[in-house]
Design an enzyme around this catalytic site. Sequence first.
Site, PDB file in Angstrom:
ATOM      1  N   HIS A 116       9.224  -3.471   3.471  1.00 57.84           N
ATOM      2  CA  HIS A 116       9.206  -2.260   3.518  1.00 57.84           C
ATOM      3  C   HIS A 116       8.130  -1.528   2.494  1.00 57.84           C
ATOM      4  O   HIS A 116       7.593  -0.407   3.519  1.00 57.84           O
ATOM      5  CB  HIS A 116       9.822  -2.325   2.545  1.00 57.84           C
ATOM      6  CG  HIS A 116      10.476  -1.128   1.215  1.00 57.84           C
ATOM      7  ND1 HIS A 116      10.668  -0.175   1.804  1.00 57.84           N
ATOM      8  CD2 HIS A 116       9.972  -1.580  -0.102  1.00 57.84           C
ATOM      9  CE1 HIS A 116      10.718   0.900   0.478  1.00 57.84           C
ATOM     10  NE2 HIS A 116      10.050   0.599  -0.237  1.00 57.84           N
ATOM     11  N   HIS A 121      -7.614  -4.046 -12.427  1.00 55.27           N
ATOM     12  CA  HIS A 121      -6.529  -4.221 -13.294  1.00 55.27           C
ATOM     13  C   HIS A 121      -5.283  -4.530 -13.080  1.00 55.27           C
ATOM     14  O   HIS A 121      -4.206  -4.233 -13.730  1.00 55.27           O
ATOM     15  CB  HIS A 121      -6.076  -2.970 -14.083  1.00 55.27           C
ATOM     16  CG  HIS A 121      -6.588  -1.897 -13.021  1.00 55.27           C
ATOM     17  ND1 HIS A 121      -6.876  -0.141 -13.094  1.00 55.27           N
ATOM     18  CD2 HIS A 121      -4.894  -1.958 -11.904  1.00 55.27           C
ATOM     19  CE1 HIS A 121      -6.656  -0.219 -11.584  1.00 55.27           C
ATOM     20  NE2 HIS A 121      -5.114  -0.423 -11.531  1.00 55.27           N
ATOM     21  N   HIS A 122      -5.304  -4.921 -11.509  1.00 51.37           N
ATOM     22  CA  HIS A 122      -4.311  -5.284 -10.412  1.00 51.37           C
ATOM     23  C   HIS A 122      -3.847  -6.557 -10.754  1.00 51.37           C
ATOM     24  O   HIS A 122      -3.059  -7.305 -10.527  1.00 51.37           O
ATOM     25  CB  HIS A 122      -4.082  -4.676  -9.026  1.00 51.37           C
ATOM     26  CG  HIS A 122      -4.155  -3.663  -8.807  1.00 51.37           C
ATOM     27  ND1 HIS A 122      -3.214  -2.905  -8.492  1.00 51.37           N
ATOM     28  CD2 HIS A 122      -5.257  -2.424  -8.327  1.00 51.37           C
ATOM     29  CE1 HIS A 122      -3.571  -1.799  -8.004  1.00 51.37           C
ATOM     30  NE2 HIS A 122      -4.104  -1.287  -8.454  1.00 51.37           N
ATOM     31  N   SER A 144      -1.844  21.912  -4.997  1.00 52.86           N
ATOM     32  CA  SER A 144      -3.065  22.974  -5.285  1.00 52.86           C
ATOM     33  C   SER A 144      -2.994  24.151  -4.390  1.00 52.86           C
ATOM     34  O   SER A 144      -3.318  25.283  -4.995  1.00 52.86           O
ATOM     35  CB  SER A 144      -4.544  22.876  -5.392  1.00 52.86           C
ATOM     36  OG  SER A 144      -4.820  22.160  -6.256  1.00 52.86           O
ATOM     37  N   THR A 183      -7.930  12.810 -13.792  1.00 52.49           N
ATOM     38  CA  THR A 183      -6.078  13.123 -13.306  1.00 52.49           C
ATOM     39  C   THR A 183      -4.974  14.334 -14.413  1.00 52.49           C
ATOM     40  O   THR A 183      -4.877  15.003 -14.392  1.00 52.49           O
ATOM     41  CB  THR A 183      -5.366  11.768 -13.618  1.00 52.49           C
ATOM     42  OG1 THR A 183      -5.988  10.510 -12.519  1.00 52.49           O
ATOM     43  CG2 THR A 183      -4.164  12.214 -12.684  1.00 52.49           C
ATOM     44  N   ASP A 226     -10.750  22.522  16.989  1.00 51.12           N
ATOM     45  CA  ASP A 226      -9.981  21.799  17.542  1.00 51.12           C
ATOM     46  C   ASP A 226     -10.137  19.952  16.874  1.00 51.12           C
ATOM     47  O   ASP A 226     -11.193  21.041  15.742  1.00 51.12           O
ATOM     48  CB  ASP A 226      -9.912  20.910  18.999  1.00 51.12           C
ATOM     49  CG  ASP A 226      -8.248  20.028  18.856  1.00 51.12           C
ATOM     50  OD1 ASP A 226      -8.516  19.006  18.351  1.00 51.12           O
ATOM     51  OD2 ASP A 226      -7.780  20.087  19.531  1.00 51.12           O
ATOM     52  N   SER A 277      -7.125   2.268  13.476  1.00 49.13           N
ATOM     53  CA  SER A 277      -6.532   3.711  13.475  1.00 49.13           C
ATOM     54  C   SER A 277      -7.463   4.449  12.520  1.00 49.13           C
ATOM     55  O   SER A 277      -7.184   5.595  12.845  1.00 49.13           O
ATOM     56  CB  SER A 277      -4.897   3.365  13.889  1.00 49.13           C
ATOM     57  OG  SER A 277      -4.644   4.633  13.368  1.00 49.13           O
ATOM     58  N   SER A 278      -7.335   4.024  11.209  1.00 52.92           N
ATOM     59  CA  SER A 278      -7.444   4.587   9.588  1.00 52.92           C
ATOM     60  C   SER A 278      -8.667   4.977  10.229  1.00 52.92           C
ATOM     61  O   SER A 278      -9.168   6.290   9.311  1.00 52.92           O
ATOM     62  CB  SER A 278      -6.941   3.603   8.510  1.00 52.92           C
ATOM     63  OG  SER A 278      -5.859   3.756   8.432  1.00 52.92           O
ATOM     64  N   TYR A 306      -5.171   6.429  -4.097  1.00 51.62           N
ATOM     65  CA  TYR A 306      -5.775   6.943  -4.445  1.00 51.62           C
ATOM     66  C   TYR A 306      -6.451   7.570  -3.168  1.00 51.62           C
ATOM     67  O   TYR A 306      -5.485   9.271  -2.653  1.00 51.62           O
ATOM     68  CB  TYR A 306      -6.839   7.409  -5.120  1.00 51.62           C
ATOM     69  CG  TYR A 306      -7.083   6.413  -6.467  1.00 51.62           C
ATOM     70  CD1 TYR A 306      -6.117   7.418  -6.466  1.00 51.62           C
ATOM     71  CD2 TYR A 306      -7.450   5.748  -6.482  1.00 51.62           C
ATOM     72  CE1 TYR A 306      -6.004   7.076  -8.235  1.00 51.62           C
ATOM     73  CE2 TYR A 306      -7.303   5.410  -8.353  1.00 51.62           C
ATOM     74  CZ  TYR A 306      -6.815   6.191  -9.195  1.00 51.62           C
ATOM     75  OH  TYR A 306      -6.594   5.908  -9.795  1.00 51.62           O
ATOM     76  N   ARG A 324       9.627  -8.454 -10.413  1.00 48.71           N
ATOM     77  CA  ARG A 324       9.394  -7.792  -9.389  1.00 48.71           C
ATOM     78  C   ARG A 324       9.940  -9.062  -8.025  1.00 48.71           C
ATOM     79  O   ARG A 324       9.810  -9.764  -8.697  1.00 48.71           O
ATOM     80  CB  ARG A 324       8.898  -7.000  -9.668  1.00 48.71           C
ATOM     81  CG  ARG A 324       7.304  -7.332  -8.346  1.00 48.71           C
ATOM     82  CD  ARG A 324       6.446  -6.463  -8.615  1.00 48.71           C
ATOM     83  NE  ARG A 324       5.755  -5.837  -7.419  1.00 48.71           N
ATOM     84  CZ  ARG A 324       4.640  -5.280  -6.904  1.00 48.71           C
ATOM     85  NH1 ARG A 324       3.988  -5.478  -7.601  1.00 48.71           N
ATOM     86  NH2 ARG A 324       5.044  -4.906  -6.009  1.00 48.71           N
ATOM     87  N   LYS A 379      -6.774  17.325 -14.083  1.00 43.02           N
ATOM     88  CA  LYS A 379      -6.067  18.307 -12.827  1.00 43.02           C
ATOM     89  C   LYS A 379      -4.602  18.679 -12.817  1.00 43.02           C
ATOM     90  O   LYS A 379      -4.193  19.730 -12.749  1.00 43.02           O
ATOM     91  CB  LYS A 379      -5.541  17.069 -11.099  1.00 43.02           C
ATOM     92  CG  LYS A 379      -7.283  16.298 -10.623  1.00 43.02           C
ATOM     93  CD  LYS A 379      -7.089  15.717  -9.637  1.00 43.02           C
ATOM     94  CE  LYS A 379      -7.706  15.862  -8.602  1.00 43.02           C
ATOM     95  NZ  LYS A 379      -7.868  17.456  -7.437  1.00 43.02           N
ATOM     96  N   TRP A 395       4.052  -6.472  -0.075  1.00 47.57           N
ATOM     97  CA  TRP A 395       2.589  -6.315   1.167  1.00 47.57           C
ATOM     98  C   TRP A 395       1.153  -7.193   0.165  1.00 47.57           C
ATOM     99  O   TRP A 395       0.481  -6.529   1.062  1.00 47.57           O
ATOM    100  CB  TRP A 395       2.905  -4.738   0.952  1.00 47.57           C
ATOM    101  CG  TRP A 395       2.926  -4.203  -0.177  1.00 47.57           C
ATOM    102  CD1 TRP A 395       3.296  -4.110  -1.279  1.00 47.57           C
ATOM    103  CD2 TRP A 395       1.109  -3.375  -0.565  1.00 47.57           C
ATOM    104  NE1 TRP A 395       2.108  -3.492  -2.355  1.00 47.57           N
ATOM    105  CE2 TRP A 395       1.326  -3.410  -2.011  1.00 47.57           C
ATOM    106  CE3 TRP A 395       0.406  -3.113   0.394  1.00 47.57           C
ATOM    107  CZ2 TRP A 395       0.064  -2.258  -2.315  1.00 47.57           C
ATOM    108  CZ3 TRP A 395      -1.126  -2.646   0.690  1.00 47.57           C
ATOM    109  CH2 TRP A 395      -1.264  -1.922  -1.412  1.00 47.57           C
ATOM    110  N   HIS A 422      -7.063  -0.502  -4.717  1.00 42.15           N
ATOM    111  CA  HIS A 422      -6.815   0.677  -5.356  1.00 42.15           C
ATOM    112  C   HIS A 422      -7.885   1.717  -4.507  1.00 42.15           C
ATOM    113  O   HIS A 422      -6.527   2.378  -4.911  1.00 42.15           O
ATOM    114  CB  HIS A 422      -7.538   0.110  -6.695  1.00 42.15           C
ATOM    115  CG  HIS A 422      -6.816   0.730  -7.915  1.00 42.15           C
ATOM    116  ND1 HIS A 422      -5.934   0.777  -7.971  1.00 42.15           N
ATOM    117  CD2 HIS A 422      -7.677   2.378  -8.185  1.00 42.15           C
ATOM    118  CE1 HIS A 422      -5.096   1.772  -9.236  1.00 42.15           C
ATOM    119  NE2 HIS A 422      -6.758   2.855  -9.160  1.00 42.15           N
ATOM    120  N   GLU A 473      -6.886   2.893  -1.918  1.00 40.85           N
ATOM    121  CA  GLU A 473      -6.094   2.577  -1.260  1.00 40.85           C
ATOM    122  C   GLU A 473      -5.081   3.472  -1.640  1.00 40.85           C
ATOM    123  O   GLU A 473      -4.118   4.445  -1.412  1.00 40.85           O
ATOM    124  CB  GLU A 473      -4.876   1.494  -0.232  1.00 40.85           C
ATOM    125  CG  GLU A 473      -3.885   2.047   0.113  1.00 40.85           C
ATOM    126  CD  GLU A 473      -3.867   2.768   1.404  1.00 40.85           C
ATOM    127  OE1 GLU A 473      -5.476   1.985   2.224  1.00 40.85           O
ATOM    128  OE2 GLU A 473      -2.938   3.158   2.303  1.00 40.85           O
TER     129      GLU A 473
END
Lengths: 294, 404, 535
Positions: C79, C311-312, C277, C337, C108, C178-179, C266, C459, C340, C150, C262, C264
């Site tokens: 998932h 921090h993870h 915006s 943040t 293009d 790909s990315s 963002y 979790r 924003k 994951w 991390h 990722e």
Amino acid sequence: MATDKYYIPEHGSPWPVVASVGLFTTAFGAAEFIHQSFNPDSYPGAWGKFVFMAGLAILLVTVTLWWRDTIRESVGGLHNRVLGGSYRQGMMWFIFSEVMFFGAFFGALFYTRWLIVPWLGGAGNNAMTHELLWPNFQSMWPLVMTPDGRATQAMEAWGLPALNTAVLLTSSVTLTIGHHALIEGKRGRLIFFQFLTVLLGISFLSLQAVEYHHAYTEMGLTLHAGIYGSLFFMLTGFHGAHVTIGTIFLIITLTRVIRGHFSADNCFAWEASAWYWHFVDVVWLFLFVCVYWL
Amino acid sequence: MQLTPLYRRAAGLLSVIMATTANASDWATRSDLDLRPGVTQVSQEVHDLHTTILWIVTAIGLLVFGLILVAMIRHRRSRRPNPSTFHENIVLELLWTIVPFIILIAMAVPATLVLFQLEDSSGSELTVKVTGSRWKWNYEYLTYKDDNQVNLSFYSNIATPVEQRETPVFSAGLFPYGTASDRGGQPAPKKDHNYNLEVDKPLVLPSGIKVRFLITSDDVIHSFWVPDFGGKKDAIPGYVNEMWAKIPEGKEDTYYGQCTELCGKGHAFMPIEVKVVSQDKFDTWLADEKAKAAAAPDLTPFADLKEAMDAGEGVYKANCALCHGNNGEGGIGLKFAGSEFMTDAKHLPEHIDTLINGRNAMPSFKAQLSPRDIAAVVTYERNAFGNDSGDLVQPADVNDHESQ
Amino acid sequence: MTTATATHDAHHDHHHAPSGLKRWLFSTNHKDIGTMYLWFSFAMFMTGGFMAMVIRAELLEPGMQFVDPEFFNQMTTVHGLVMVFGAVMPAFVGLANWMIPLMVGAPDMALPRMNNWSFWILPFAFTLLIGSVLMSAFAPGHPAAPDFGWTFYAPLSTTYGPDSTDLFVFSVHMMGISSIMGAINVIVTVLNLRAPGMTLMKMPLFVWTWLITAFLLIAVMPVLAGAVTMVLMDRHFGTSFFDAAGGGDPVLFQHVFWFFGHPEVYIMILPSFGIVSAILPTFSRKPLFGYASMVYATASIALLSFVVWAHHMFTVGLPLAGTLFFMYMTMLISVPTGVKVFNWVATMWRGSLTFELPMKWAIAFVVLFTCGGLSGLMLAITPVDFQYHDTYFVVAHFHYVLVTGAIFSIFAAAYYWLPKWSGVMPSKLLGELHFWSSLISANLLFFPMHFVGLAGMPRRYADYALQFADYNFWISIGGFWFGLSQLLFVAVAVRCAMKKGEKAPANPWGAADGLEWEVPSPAPFHTHETPPLIK
């Protein structure tokens, strides 16, 4: 430059989707190859490696045809200056991504040297790690004795590796001389020096093969020899793979030079191969300093 | 599956929200809305910090959402057909860069102070090594006051019977082994009050002194968490992490915790139960346990197959069922039902040996099961699930094998 | 053949799309590729959503009712992977493909063939990944699919990983390729193909946020590739990267992973900032407040994202100095943040607001993303994170930023630009139903997760203690409801694809600003072949 229009292949191109099939075949084949090699009880058969090789073949053929198309477009005058800029910028960002790929392994190297190994030896907040779990372990680098007692030897920097450094540095110089020749339109000189660069690249790879053989057969330095061997082979092996790709790239552009595809203002592919070569050269310098020397 | 009617569910949630006080230690009757204050001094400081921060972020949130709401109501087109055109204001922009920064500093100071306390495990009088092991905890008492050689170690397994967990309709994958109708009409089994929290042998700790936990793991990463002690630490194979707790006198009670780092299939089934007792009681308990550990193993033979099978069933459910299936159908581990390994007597010595020494992913059970337990469970596995081999293993057989 | 084809190409009629399967398989058109990305992403969203339904069904009541704990772990793992790499990221790449050339006045994407390759790798990569789930569900013996979360922490994914881990490793390699290629294309398009006069500080904010996102992608996807490569080496080739016995460290894996992970995070939210915006000014009829500070804030967030990864992993036993550094840096992220969010509020302030569908989603985004951001600030405070870590509080936090954040903004973008893509207005009735149904159900689904997390539920639990039962029941009800609500969007999207609905003018929202609204709706097959002039 023949046109102001930004070239976009009007009828699309079959190669990307075929290349995706190739990647898929390679990946699936590789996974089954691994399963069938390491776990033959649960995975009988030996077709994995053939699928893997078929995938690589598809990729190789596709890339060739894809490049053939772009070469034809380039030679046919369809590429303009802006598209050349896109290619150049694209190549630079690709090299940046490669830098980050090596960055992951270099990060692992520094983390291991500066933190893991001292911690296992009881440094920092890991006194109990040492006392309870690895009381006999000595913190040192290169790590020639693992916590569970596997011994190996460290690779000496000032023998073969130093020679290899010289070979690779020389190849960068010869390639730069070639580049000047290209800009000045002296094709004979360019061919000579690019040929020399390719030879030096192949010498580098051969010397590295000798070094690996020596490590495996005489030093006990293998992938199984703990974190030192793991990092050593991971970093130098990935670099070696990149030198191989770079050499092939140079061979391809060399044949194109011989066919007269490049001029001073239409030579993106040549420059890309040169940038790539300089990039693997710089990576090697870091490798030599961080892996072999210090 | 029988669903509780919706209105009763709603009432349940309401009563949860209304409940503000409850017996602090009886975790299972109280479904908190908020973090538990915990029982140690540090855990209460952590809770206070949490409360402070929660109020700060709530205030910020309400300010932002309030402004949005005002704009949505007062500045809609029906009320304000002509929008203003401003799109910059240096003063404002500087203000909402600097003010949050100051708020952050105000948050960072207490956070740092509490962190210093949490990290300082010096001055402890009892050291317990806690080892996560798929899927149970091992507790080893290392030092206690002047005694540097306590050498008491035991495993702690989940005590909730497997039957209370039910059998999933789709046993191994989405493709059903059993069908939904197999379970049709059967009510969900009744669950204990402390379902999935109780263990067979809790960690016993004395109140009033500082206890240091040395946390590590045998296999994958686990995480040792007793919320009432104010935090968790990961159990990392090959490394030792430290954590400490000082349960005040007068707070003798049972506290529960759970593994909080995904460790595989049994992640949800390796709870932590801590029994905190007064120091006197702890001293007595420790002496008793040490004496028991020193005594010779109980090698009384089983009278008959049935006695061994009855004893073995309990051992199997607690130690083996998670990998090999409730009914021996296999999974992570070997399938037992109908397996030649179980029915052919020539594999018997190998079977006993596997339990004692482990094999590949299968861990050794020598340290956690007595010879009598091993004999019982081997007998059970060879005769249950339709294996009916008739093999009866006696504790002495296992003991002989262990001493070889 | 070369020159002949070339001349023929140059005189070809550009304004008719090629037809048949080849149009899609061989496409070099940014709009077609964008469309494929968006459909693929939606298909993955539904696939990952179905797995979430399995998870919520199992957690409806305590006890194991439907699947066994092993399969449950496979569901949580896949998932997460499908939603991150299959749904959110490709949706943003699809939007970038469609909108960036339109917005910067480019004919293009810069490298059209590579663009096609970026897309076509994805279905194959996910075939590898989802194939192993299907094997686990239906094949005899049920060989386990990836079941290590994951985040695939070693050694659960190395020594103890199922055989399918190798397929997973290669599929992550493919997603990475790909990315990276997709990101290179975005950067080069933005930096090299802008119309004359379109200076960097005139670019729409969506383009800016994507430019920075693309930089992050190129910087960190290779690191993820490095992480999976080390996993593969440890699994089969005897290396000891993550094994203390050989001098390695399982925590090394987490450092490498989160150095990718991390940024990722963002990558999955910066384009949302760009979308919101774009939408808020349109429906506030007022220019975006603080354009320049928005750009700087985005860049600061991106830079900070490289120095907050640990921090993870506050609970792994980091040295105290490291813990403090990562705590302070993480707290610092809330400053840009916050800038924003305040800028968005100021954009709406004293505007002339109307609440068409894109605006509804955008406002919901601002409010609910802020909720997720604030719980993120709480998680940054290390001493309390020791309590929150790996509980449902974290699950609540990242679903607020990813579902009511990223996914809501993607819906906002879809409703905003569907007229441009399809030429018809999305159905108002279905859209309103979809919005309100999603809004209410998402909060029923995710808000109680805060409570159940604080109450102490870890979790990735397949079964739980009884005191968590009430919350979990309502969370599951919210989950099923949210899942079903998304079927409404299928109807909206299919109606637009079939051109059913009110015809859309070039600028259906009236006040919308930007080059994309100057071309007709639906946008012709080729646009900006002659670069537009920017005043």
